[in-house]
Design a protein around this motif. Sequence first.
Motif, mmCIF file in Angstrom:
data_model
loop_
_atom_site.group_PDB
_atom_site.id
_atom_site.type_symbol
_atom_site.label_atom_id
_atom_site.label_comp_id
_atom_site.label_asym_id
_atom_site.label_seq_id
_atom_site.Cartn_x
_atom_site.Cartn_y
_atom_site.Cartn_z
ATOM 1 N N ALA A 216 0.719 -0.851 0.175
ATOM 2 C CA ALA A 216 -0.015 0.108 0.403
ATOM 3 C C ALA A 216 0.791 1.632 -0.289
ATOM 4 N N ALA A 217 1.663 1.251 1.041
ATOM 5 C CA ALA A 217 2.648 2.332 1.054
ATOM 6 C C ALA A 217 3.846 2.902 -0.710
ATOM 7 N N ILE A 218 3.581 1.692 -1.130
ATOM 8 C CA ILE A 218 4.724 1.631 -2.758
ATOM 9 C C ILE A 218 3.213 2.588 -3.312
ATOM 10 N N PHE A 219 2.584 1.830 -3.822
ATOM 11 C CA PHE A 219 1.124 2.630 -4.625
ATOM 12 C C PHE A 219 1.037 3.504 -4.659
ATOM 13 N N PHE A 220 0.913 4.218 -2.971
ATOM 14 C CA PHE A 220 0.552 5.635 -2.376
ATOM 15 C C PHE A 220 1.619 6.811 -2.726
ATOM 16 N N THR A 221 3.316 5.713 -2.880
ATOM 17 C CA THR A 221 3.574 7.009 -3.240
ATOM 18 C C THR A 221 3.751 7.445 -4.354
ATOM 19 N N ILE A 222 3.778 5.973 -5.302
ATOM 20 C CA ILE A 222 3.598 6.618 -6.553
ATOM 21 C C ILE A 222 2.169 7.358 -7.034
ATOM 22 N N TYR A 223 1.004 7.153 -6.219
ATOM 23 C CA TYR A 223 -0.284 8.441 -6.866
ATOM 24 C C TYR A 223 0.281 9.729 -6.460
ATOM 25 N N VAL A 224 1.217 9.780 -5.502
ATOM 26 C CA VAL A 224 1.408 11.588 -4.785
ATOM 27 C C VAL A 224 2.841 11.425 -5.684
ATOM 28 N N GLN A 225 4.084 10.907 -5.968
ATOM 29 C CA GLN A 225 5.143 10.912 -6.944
ATOM 30 C C GLN A 225 4.208 11.580 -8.386
ATOM 31 N N SER A 226 3.412 10.726 -8.881
ATOM 32 C CA SER A 226 3.072 11.478 -10.368
ATOM 33 C C SER A 226 1.403 11.369 -10.037
ATOM 34 N N ASP A 227 1.098 11.713 -9.631
ATOM 35 C CA ASP A 227 -0.812 12.151 -9.191
ATOM 36 C C ASP A 227 -1.791 11.711 -10.229
ATOM 37 N N ALA A 228 -1.062 10.263 -9.634
ATOM 38 C CA ALA A 228 -1.881 9.381 -10.881
ATOM 39 C C ALA A 228 -3.105 8.685 -9.572
#
Length: 468
Positions: A216-228
């Motif tokens: 969950a932390a990995i995909f949340f980080t991707i969401y924050v970094q790429s705004d996806a």
Amino acid sequence: MMKQALPFRQIEWWVLTFLFVAIILSNIINTPNFSMSNQQGVIYFAKIFIPLIFMGSFYLFHIRVLPNYFKDNSKAKLIIYTLLIFFGSFISIGAFSVSAGFTTDFLMPFYFNSLAIYAAYCVIIYTLNQILLTDQDPDYRMYNGIRITLIYIFLVIFLLQFQRIAEEAIAFLFVVVFPAIIVLMIYNFFLIYNYKKLGRNSEALAFNILLQFVIAAIFFTIYVQSDAPEALLIGLIVIFCILVFIFPVSNFLFRKYDNYLSQLNTLSVKVDQGSADLAFLRSQINPHFLFNVLNTLYGTALQENADKTSEGIQKLGDMMRFMLHENNQEKIPVIREKEYLVNYVDLQNLRVKDQENIEISFHRSEDSCAGEIAPMLLIPFVENAFKHGISLQKKSWVKISLRCMDGSVHLDVNNSIHRTNEEDPEKKASGIGLENVKQRLELMYPEKHELIIRENDAEYFVHLSIKL
């Protein structure tokens, strides 16, 4: 995985087959809008037949030609078949590649690159075998792990040569998805499944929660970094797949593996117990038989001249050598068991040949008996016939027939019966030899022997057939 090398030739074939089938199916499904006459149609069929030709060539060489060469060591066959496979695949793939516009050079760099990758893989495997498998007790766990890793590395390198033919989804599947699934299964096995098996459920639950938190932390980080925002949805889908599919399926496989190991351990214990039982049974048979022979020679020495006794002692010496050198082996040539039986009957003939009321007949095939048999399986029935079928005062007979056929041995024994009185000390022990041989037959020839025993007031009959 620790005691022997895995069947890597089959593993390599199934891994490559899975790769090529995945490529072919993805190309079939991705059907473009084309007519049979335009270039799109040529490209479509090229993407199907090129991997199909590669798969067929790999099968013919790696699964057929190469193993046959290791068996018969015929270099001529290896060279001829290799050239046929090479030119057949080269011309076929070249025709499809040039027609589809994958290359303007008929020499096709990607074709020879694939051959170079395969050759490099074979060289590395040969070197690895020379380094790790030359010891008397090689470390197969380390060897198997390296081989599995090499298969995956060369699979990925091989896949890079098919960028024009394979869809991107196939590369993503083999480079990302499958390794991730394997890592998750390993994590589950060591940190969740094993802890549950040991009854440490709280620790297993903690590692399970930790894994879901990390994902969950990995995909949340991707969401924050790429705004996806779709990254959050993908993360939820991944966690769902892990909990609903990957872990349950892997747990099922792990349980199957544990059951398999348990069955192997059970079989090993049974084999050890069977070996111990066989050793014990043999220790019972041998002394029992020796005492009977010595009693026979003692009676002969009292009744006959020294020449006859010396002949008997010579035959006993042959039998003793048999028992000392061959009786402890698991299997011996059938001809040796036959010779032992002949010596025994000859010894008995020495004792009773002058008795007119005793008939002994021994019919045996003159052909050499082929095959191997467990030692001391036939003699107890013949010994029993002489022990209970011969009387110096009454009419007696022992009739023996020994036939050796293709892959089997057949023994028939028919003898008269002279009942002993209830106080005879030998009466209680009379069945030791027969009971032992029955147990040995069950242990060594289950479902491969037939033993028929019949008796009446006057005679005793035994029929034994053994499939070697």
